[in-house]
Design an enzyme around this catalytic site. Structure first.
Site, PDB file in Angstrom:
ATOM      1  N   LYS A  11      75.252-124.683 -24.722  1.00 34.94           N
ATOM      2  CA  LYS A  11      75.697-125.044 -23.727  1.00 34.94           C
ATOM      3  C   LYS A  11      74.192-126.465 -24.042  1.00 34.94           C
ATOM      4  CE  LYS A  11      76.903-121.371 -21.252  1.00 34.94           C
ATOM      5  NZ  LYS A  11      76.685-120.343 -20.025  1.00 34.94           N
ATOM      6  N   TYR A  51      86.067-123.340 -16.725  1.00 36.24           N
ATOM      7  CA  TYR A  51      85.585-122.128 -15.917  1.00 36.24           C
ATOM      8  C   TYR A  51      86.140-122.117 -14.713  1.00 36.24           C
ATOM      9  CZ  TYR A  51      81.040-121.047 -18.989  1.00 36.24           C
ATOM     10  OH  TYR A  51      80.750-121.513 -19.525  1.00 36.24           O
ATOM     11  N   ASN A 114      71.390-119.871 -19.891  1.00 38.76           N
ATOM     12  CA  ASN A 114      71.805-118.951 -21.035  1.00 38.76           C
ATOM     13  C   ASN A 114      72.376-119.697 -22.882  1.00 38.76           C
ATOM     14  OD1 ASN A 114      74.032-119.019 -20.738  1.00 38.76           O
ATOM     15  ND2 ASN A 114      74.369-117.077 -19.654  1.00 38.76           N
ATOM     16  N   HIS A 117      77.890-119.977 -24.546  1.00 43.21           N
ATOM     17  CA  HIS A 117      79.621-119.729 -24.524  1.00 43.21           C
ATOM     18  C   HIS A 117      80.358-118.889 -25.678  1.00 43.21           C
ATOM     19  CE1 HIS A 117      83.520-119.302 -22.760  1.00 43.21           C
ATOM     20  NE2 HIS A 117      83.668-119.356 -23.909  1.00 43.21           N
ATOM     21  N   GLU A 128      90.519-121.212 -24.385  1.00 44.63           N
ATOM     22  CA  GLU A 128      89.732-121.855 -24.315  1.00 44.63           C
ATOM     23  C   GLU A 128      89.499-122.956 -25.852  1.00 44.63           C
ATOM     24  OE1 GLU A 128      86.284-118.994 -21.932  1.00 44.63           O
ATOM     25  OE2 GLU A 128      86.189-118.997 -24.346  1.00 44.63           O
TER      26      GLU A 128
HETATM   27  P1  ATP Z   1      80.308-117.099 -20.205  1.00 42.02           P
HETATM   28  O1  ATP Z   1      81.722-116.985 -20.064  1.00 42.02           O
HETATM   29  O2  ATP Z   1      79.596-118.541 -20.554  1.00 42.02           O
HETATM   30  O3  ATP Z   1      79.995-116.799 -22.489  1.00 42.02           O
HETATM   31  P2  ATP Z   1      79.940-114.349 -19.499  1.00 42.02           P
HETATM   32  O4  ATP Z   1      81.162-114.540 -20.344  1.00 42.02           O
HETATM   33  O5  ATP Z   1      78.415-114.186 -20.292  1.00 42.02           O
HETATM   34  O6  ATP Z   1      78.983-116.322 -20.159  1.00 42.02           O
HETATM   35  P3  ATP Z   1      80.538-114.786 -17.364  1.00 42.02           P
HETATM   36  O7  ATP Z   1      80.880-113.485 -16.588  1.00 42.02           O
HETATM   37  O8  ATP Z   1      81.797-115.404 -17.622  1.00 42.02           O
HETATM   38  O9  ATP Z   1      79.232-114.670 -17.969  1.00 42.02           O
HETATM   39  O10 ATP Z   1      79.845-116.645 -16.793  1.00 42.02           O
HETATM   40  C1  ATP Z   1      79.775-117.817 -17.527  1.00 42.02           C
HETATM   41  C2  ATP Z   1      78.377-118.327 -17.206  1.00 42.02           C
HETATM   42  O11 ATP Z   1      77.981-118.403 -15.800  1.00 42.02           O
HETATM   43  C3  ATP Z   1      77.381-117.553 -17.111  1.00 42.02           C
HETATM   44  O12 ATP Z   1      77.331-117.828 -18.810  1.00 42.02           O
HETATM   45  C4  ATP Z   1      76.108-118.228 -16.374  1.00 42.02           C
HETATM   46  O13 ATP Z   1      75.985-119.989 -17.686  1.00 42.02           O
HETATM   47  C5  ATP Z   1      76.496-117.965 -15.633  1.00 42.02           C
HETATM   48  N1  ATP Z   1      76.376-117.448 -14.196  1.00 42.02           N
HETATM   49  C6  ATP Z   1      77.564-116.357 -14.073  1.00 42.02           C
HETATM   50  N2  ATP Z   1      76.505-115.075 -13.418  1.00 42.02           N
HETATM   51  C7  ATP Z   1      75.837-116.030 -12.562  1.00 42.02           C
HETATM   52  C8  ATP Z   1      75.215-115.863 -12.015  1.00 42.02           C
HETATM   53  N3  ATP Z   1      74.910-114.801 -10.761  1.00 42.02           N
HETATM   54  N4  ATP Z   1      73.652-117.116 -10.861  1.00 42.02           N
HETATM   55  C9  ATP Z   1      74.057-118.276 -12.139  1.00 42.02           C
HETATM   56  N5  ATP Z   1      75.034-118.393 -13.197  1.00 42.02           N
HETATM   57  C10 ATP Z   1      75.621-117.561 -13.581  1.00 42.02           C
HETATM   58 MG    MG Z   2      82.452-115.662 -19.508  1.00 43.02          MG
END
Ligand code: ATP
Ligand code: MG
Length: 139
Positions: A11, A51, A114, A117, A128
């Site tokens: 990211k 997303y 974080n 992804h 994806e």
């Molecule tokens: P990713 O899909 O990016 O691999 P993930 O599957 O662990 O991450 P998701 O729930 O799909 O988590 O959320 C997608 C992304 O949205 C997260 O990786 C993070 O960057 C952001 N995100 C998720 N939860 C929050 C939150 N509570 N506040 C801010 N940003 C968030």
């Molecule tokens: Mg995710």
């Protein structure tokens, strides 16, 4: 064991901080094969489409802004059980809750920033990967 492909993204927070090499090293050390890789910047439309599953979540606008804030690196990875293996290598979404030794624990700075992804299921991985790569990219 089943050979799978998954989509990884380095990211914009990690790219800006010069962590691309470190994350690629971890990908190799974990035993993934890189099938395709590209550096690119997402448009707002790209990020919203990618997303879309999160469009009703309170963090959606911030997430789209974050994912369009700079270059990112999209990678199609292959390994036995690649989807869960990559999610294990990344760690939990929130770096504060991620296990020691994971990318998000070691390098992430917030639940949003974080660093990486990973696809979460075979159907999302297929969607994806095809969002970023053509069949000839993946041959
Ligand atoms: P990713 O899909 O990016 O691999 P993930 O599957 O662990 O991450 P998701 O729930 O799909 O988590 O959320 C997608 C992304 O949205 C997260 O990786 C993070 O960057 C952001 N995100 C998720 N939860 C929050 C939150 N509570 N506040 C801010 N940003 C968030
Ligand atoms: Mg995710």
């Amino acid at each position: 064991m089943v050979v799978q492909r998954t989509l990884a993204i380095i990211k914009p927070d990690a790219v800006k901080r010069g962590l691309t090499g470190e994350i690629l090293s971890r990908i190799h050390a974990a035993g993934f094969h890189i099938v395709a890789i590209r550096s690119q910047r997402l448009t707002q439309k790209d990020a919203e489409g990618f997303y879309a599953v999160h469009r009703d979540r309170p963090f959606f606008r911030d997430l789209v802004e974050f994912m369009t804030s700079g270059k990112l690196v999209v990678i199609a990875l292959e390994a036995d059980n690649a989807i869960s293996k990559w999610r294990d290598t990344m760690g939990a979404t929130d770096p504060a809750k991620a296990a020691p030794g994971t990318i998000r624990k070691d390098l992430g700075t917030s639940i949003q920033n974080n660093c990486t992804h990973g696809s979460d299921a075979p159907q999302t991985a297929a969607f994806e990967i095809s969002y970023f790569f053509t069949a000839s990219d993946l041959a």
